[in-house]
Design a protein around this motif. Structure first.
Motif, PDB file in Angstrom:
ATOM      1  N   TYR A   1      32.795  80.667  70.285  1.00 12.77           N
ATOM      2  CA  TYR A   1      33.543  80.201  69.119  1.00 12.77           C
ATOM      3  C   TYR A   1      34.488  79.060  69.509  1.00 12.77           C
ATOM      4  O   TYR A   1      35.083  79.085  70.595  1.00 12.77           O
ATOM      5  CB  TYR A   1      34.336  81.358  68.513  1.00 12.77           C
TER       6      TYR A   1
ATOM      7  N   TRP B   1      37.684  76.699  69.841  1.00 13.19           N
ATOM      8  CA  TRP B   1      39.146  76.703  69.823  1.00 13.19           C
ATOM      9  C   TRP B   1      39.623  75.274  70.079  1.00 13.19           C
ATOM     10  O   TRP B   1      39.106  74.588  70.965  1.00 13.19           O
ATOM     11  CB  TRP B   1      39.716  77.597  70.917  1.00 13.19           C
TER      12      TRP B   1
ATOM     13  N   HIS C   1      42.006  78.910  66.728  1.00 18.12           N
ATOM     14  CA  HIS C   1      40.624  79.327  66.484  1.00 18.12           C
ATOM     15  C   HIS C   1      40.110  78.553  65.270  1.00 18.12           C
ATOM     16  O   HIS C   1      40.636  78.701  64.159  1.00 18.12           O
ATOM     17  CB  HIS C   1      40.590  80.834  66.217  1.00 18.12           C
TER      18      HIS C   1
ATOM     19  N   LYS D   1      38.549  81.311  62.506  1.00 12.13           N
ATOM     20  CA  LYS D   1      39.410  82.316  61.890  1.00 12.13           C
ATOM     21  C   LYS D   1      40.805  81.797  61.551  1.00 12.13           C
ATOM     22  O   LYS D   1      41.535  82.427  60.777  1.00 12.13           O
ATOM     23  CB  LYS D   1      39.549  83.532  62.819  1.00 12.13           C
TER      24      LYS D   1
ATOM     25  N   ASN E   1      34.000  83.282  74.012  1.00 14.59           N
ATOM     26  CA  ASN E   1      33.422  84.427  73.327  1.00 14.59           C
ATOM     27  C   ASN E   1      34.488  85.131  72.505  1.00 14.59           C
ATOM     28  O   ASN E   1      35.680  84.822  72.613  1.00 14.59           O
ATOM     29  CB  ASN E   1      32.728  85.385  74.306  1.00 14.59           C
ATOM     30  N   ASP E   2      34.080  86.064  71.689  1.00 14.25           N
ATOM     31  CA  ASP E   2      34.986  86.675  70.709  1.00 14.25           C
ATOM     32  C   ASP E   2      35.967  87.661  71.353  1.00 14.25           C
ATOM     33  O   ASP E   2      36.840  88.177  70.676  1.00 14.25           O
ATOM     34  CB  ASP E   2      34.198  87.380  69.617  1.00 14.25           C
ATOM     35  N   GLU E   3      35.810  87.912  72.647  1.00 11.35           N
ATOM     36  CA  GLU E   3      36.672  88.895  73.322  1.00 11.35           C
ATOM     37  C   GLU E   3      37.346  88.292  74.544  1.00 11.35           C
ATOM     38  O   GLU E   3      37.715  89.006  75.480  1.00 11.35           O
ATOM     39  CB  GLU E   3      35.847  90.110  73.746  1.00 11.35           C
TER      40      GLU E   3
END
Length: 262
Positions: free
Chosen positions: A115, A117, A141, A144, A259-261
């Protein structure tokens, strides 16, 4: 927090330049430089010219950078906002490494989304009776709309690389870069507005006192026209020196795909 952020900023800078981190413990960072960074920071042009002429590789320098005030008497460069070595590093970033695109490394053998940023390191400068600089690292982000302060601290243990891994793919941003940068500026404005600005009040008080002294000095002169011109120039110079203001300057930044984490 400023000391911690500064140490993290230096660690990330030298890691991104492929220098070898020999030690990073409690505000003491020891780094073995690459040839490129040695040439940029160590001011040894004759040494490298000689090595090239002799056909030899040359030995790069090792830097010890201290950000912990309790260790400032140890052998090395004491680094703080405004220190010559830090300003040299910032200039190098501005001249050569201002913008980048990086991807988080992944060991996964399955398809993984990354994702976008927008990550920006910004120098805030406070101008007045006393001048001070501060560096903030902000990450937005672009899907989001989440925003983190101290972004480089959060990325300290994340492996980043200039090319994307085979099993990864990127998600297109929803928030445009121009809009994202505007959001970051709004956060900076809010950060400044929520501070107490005693430094600004002190600057204005000093300015008022200095202008009063200038006016008092010139009121006793008989050459009124000439003195008015000189007095105004001195008042203008004093206003330029003491009028409080805050400015922002982008040190560097880029798009980081994570990544999302992370």
């Amino acid at each position: 927090m400023a000391i911690k952020n500064l140490n993290s900023f230096l660690h990330d800078y030298f890691s991104a330049q492929h220098c070898t981190i020999l030690n990073n413990n409690d505000g003491l960072l020891q780094v073995k430089l690459t040839e490129e960074i040695d040439k940029a920071l160590m001011n040894r042009p004759f040494y490298w010219h000689y090595m090239k002429k002799m056909g030899r590789e040359g030995d790069t320098s090792t830097l010890t950078l201290i950000t912990n005030p309790d260790k400032r008497e140890e052998k090395g460069d004491w680094i703080h906002f405004g220190s010559p070595r830090l300003q040299q590093i910032l200039r190098n970033l501005v001249e050569n490494e201002k913008y980048t695109k990086l991807f988080q490394s992944s060991s996964s053998s399955t398809k993984s989304a990354l994702y976008p940023w927008l990550v920006i390191n910004i120098k805030i400068s406070y101008h007045g009776k006393q001048n001070k600089d501060e560096i903030l690292s902000l990450g937005l982000h672009l899907i989001k709309g989440l925003m983190y302060k101290d972004m480089m601290d959060l990325l300290q243990n994340v492996t980043l690389k200039p090319t994307i891994d085979d099993y990864c793919y990127t998600i297109a941003p929803i928030i445009r870069l121009e809009s994202g940068f505007g959001r970051i500026v709004n956060v900076l404005d809010s950060y400044i507005n929520n501070q107490t600005h005693n430094w600004a009040q002190e600057s204005l008080q000093t300015l008022e006192e200095e202008v009063g002294l200038i006016k008092h000095f010139y009121t006793s002169s008989t050459d009124e026209e000439t003195n008015d011109d000189h007095m105004q120039r001195e008042i203008d110079d004093m206003k330029q020196r003491y009028s409080p203001k805050v400015t922002y300057k982008v040190v560097n930044g880029g798009i980081f795909y994570l990544n999302d984490e992370f």
